[in-house]
Design a protein around this motif. Structure first.
Motif, PDB file in Angstrom:
ATOM      1  N   ALA A 136       2.347   0.663 -10.009  1.00 21.22           N
ATOM      2  CA  ALA A 136       1.234   0.993  -9.116  1.00 21.22           C
ATOM      3  C   ALA A 136      -0.039   0.274  -9.554  1.00 21.22           C
ATOM      4  N   TYR A 137      -0.254   0.202 -10.869  1.00 22.56           N
ATOM      5  CA  TYR A 137      -1.440  -0.476 -11.387  1.00 22.56           C
ATOM      6  C   TYR A 137      -1.395  -1.967 -11.083  1.00 22.56           C
ATOM      7  N   ALA A 138      -0.210  -2.563 -11.144  1.00 20.45           N
ATOM      8  CA  ALA A 138      -0.068  -3.985 -10.819  1.00 20.45           C
ATOM      9  C   ALA A 138      -0.464  -4.255  -9.371  1.00 20.45           C
ATOM     10  N   ILE A 139      -0.094  -3.335  -8.474  1.00 18.25           N
ATOM     11  CA  ILE A 139      -0.494  -3.499  -7.066  1.00 18.25           C
ATOM     12  C   ILE A 139      -2.000  -3.306  -6.929  1.00 18.25           C
ATOM     13  N   GLY A 140      -2.536  -2.286  -7.610  1.00 19.80           N
ATOM     14  CA  GLY A 140      -3.967  -2.012  -7.514  1.00 19.80           C
ATOM     15  C   GLY A 140      -4.833  -3.127  -8.063  1.00 19.80           C
ATOM     16  N   GLN A 141      -4.306  -3.891  -9.019  1.00 24.59           N
ATOM     17  CA  GLN A 141      -5.059  -4.998  -9.608  1.00 24.59           C
ATOM     18  C   GLN A 141      -4.885  -6.291  -8.801  1.00 24.59           C
ATOM     19  N   GLY A 142      -4.342  -6.205  -7.614  1.00 26.42           N
ATOM     20  CA  GLY A 142      -4.125  -7.410  -6.810  1.00 26.42           C
ATOM     21  C   GLY A 142      -5.385  -8.208  -6.560  1.00 26.42           C
ATOM     22  N   ALA A 143      -6.507  -7.518  -6.325  1.00 25.83           N
ATOM     23  CA  ALA A 143      -7.753  -8.226  -6.011  1.00 25.83           C
ATOM     24  C   ALA A 143      -8.212  -9.104  -7.169  1.00 25.83           C
ATOM     25  N   GLY A 147       0.826  -1.211   0.000  1.00 29.76           N
ATOM     26  CA  GLY A 147       0.000   0.000   0.000  1.00 29.76           C
ATOM     27  C   GLY A 147       0.856   1.254   0.000  1.00 29.76           C
ATOM     28  N   SER A 148       1.910   1.235   0.811  1.00 28.60           N
ATOM     29  CA  SER A 148       2.833   2.376   0.848  1.00 28.60           C
ATOM     30  C   SER A 148       3.578   2.513  -0.476  1.00 28.60           C
ATOM     31  N   ASN A 161       1.583 -10.232 -10.242  1.00 27.98           N
ATOM     32  CA  ASN A 161       1.281  -8.977 -10.935  1.00 27.98           C
ATOM     33  C   ASN A 161       2.531  -8.127 -11.132  1.00 27.98           C
ATOM     34  N   LEU A 162       3.342  -8.019 -10.101  1.00 26.56           N
ATOM     35  CA  LEU A 162       4.547  -7.202 -10.200  1.00 26.56           C
ATOM     36  C   LEU A 162       5.563  -7.828 -11.154  1.00 26.56           C
ATOM     37  N   LEU A 163       5.625  -9.161 -11.189  1.00 28.26           N
ATOM     38  CA  LEU A 163       6.511  -9.830 -12.137  1.00 28.26           C
ATOM     39  C   LEU A 163       6.084  -9.533 -13.573  1.00 28.26           C
ATOM     40  N   VAL A 164       4.787  -9.620 -13.841  1.00 26.97           N
ATOM     41  CA  VAL A 164       4.272  -9.308 -15.182  1.00 26.97           C
ATOM     42  C   VAL A 164       4.557  -7.848 -15.531  1.00 26.97           C
TER      43      VAL A 164
END
Length: 236
Positions: free
Chosen positions: A156-163, A127-128, A197-200
């Motif tokens: 940031a988008y990769a983190i936001g798409q975690g769900a 989140g941070s 997600n972050l790897l992609v």
């Protein structure tokens, strides 16, 4: 939107479908909190303190759905005013999504089945980082560094798409095991989704984003080397 190529429509449709299940689930929760019929399982945390979860759901949907438009080359090239307007909106949405997620992670009370120590700390760190990536993207574009801007927003988008990825992995686990993942297994699935997600995102950054050209720096030449030097032995 008429100028979008077929490949861009395909990408946009994929992102919208990929985000569909968590987005619909979130909207159902918002409608319930607004006094609508109860469809999803009751969430006592949401009932006790609904504002953070409503902000998180709405901001996350805006960030993921509308943010998908920012990855379309035609929007960036031919509709720059729209690209900037959408960018401002998703910057706010992304920060609200991450900040409300941090608030809920730290303040809400979760059982060990829903959130262990691993998931707690990963949520706090990511989140941070999401807020940090968005801020860095703003700084980069103001400095005309398009590469760093695009790379930071993609992360940031990769983190936001975690769900979305968590939903896919969670459903896959239920199909394979016949039961919902709980406890450490649930934590592992959710953390793995963010990692995937972050790897992609890193792969896409290296494959698709053009790196800024670096100027070749020639070694400095001493002034005495720039001119012919006479040989004293040959002088008259």
């Amino acid at each position: 939107m008429k100028s979008l190529r077929r490949s861009e429509w395909t990408l946009l449709a994929f992102i919208i479908v990929y985000s569909f299940i968590p987005s619909v689930g979130g909207l159902i929760r918002v409608l319930e909190l607004a006094g609508g019929p109860t469809i999803a399982p009751e969430n006592p945390r949401a009932l006790a303190d609904p504002i953070p979860i409503v902000l998180h759901i709405l901001a996350s949907i805006l960030f993921c759905m509308v943010g998908a438009l920012q990855f379309l080359p035609s929007i960036r090239r031919h509709h720059r005013a729209k690209h900037r307007a959408i960018g401002r909106a998703i910057v706010i949405a992304g920060c609200v999504s991450a900040a409300s997620g941090l608030w809920m992670t730290h303040v809400y009370s979760f059982s060990e089945d829903l959130q262990g120590a691993l998931l707690y700390w990963v949520r706090m760190v990511l989140g941070s980082l999401m807020i940090g990536f968005i801020i860095w993207a703003i700084i980069a574009i103001r400095a005309r560094n398009v590469y760093q801007h695009s790379a930071s927003m993609l992360r940031a988008y990769a983190i936001g798409q975690g769900a979305s990825t968590q939903t896919v992995l969670g459903i896959s686990w239920m199909i394979l095991s016949g039961s919902e993942a709980m406890g450490p297994m649930r934590d592992g699935i959710m953390v793995s989704a963010w990692g995937l997600n972050l790897l992609v995102a890193e792969i896409l950054i290296r494959l698709l984003l053009p790196r800024p050209k670096t100027r070749s720096v020639r070694p400095a030449v001493a002034k005495w080397q720039q001119f012919p030097v006479s040989d004293p032995d040959n002088e008259a």
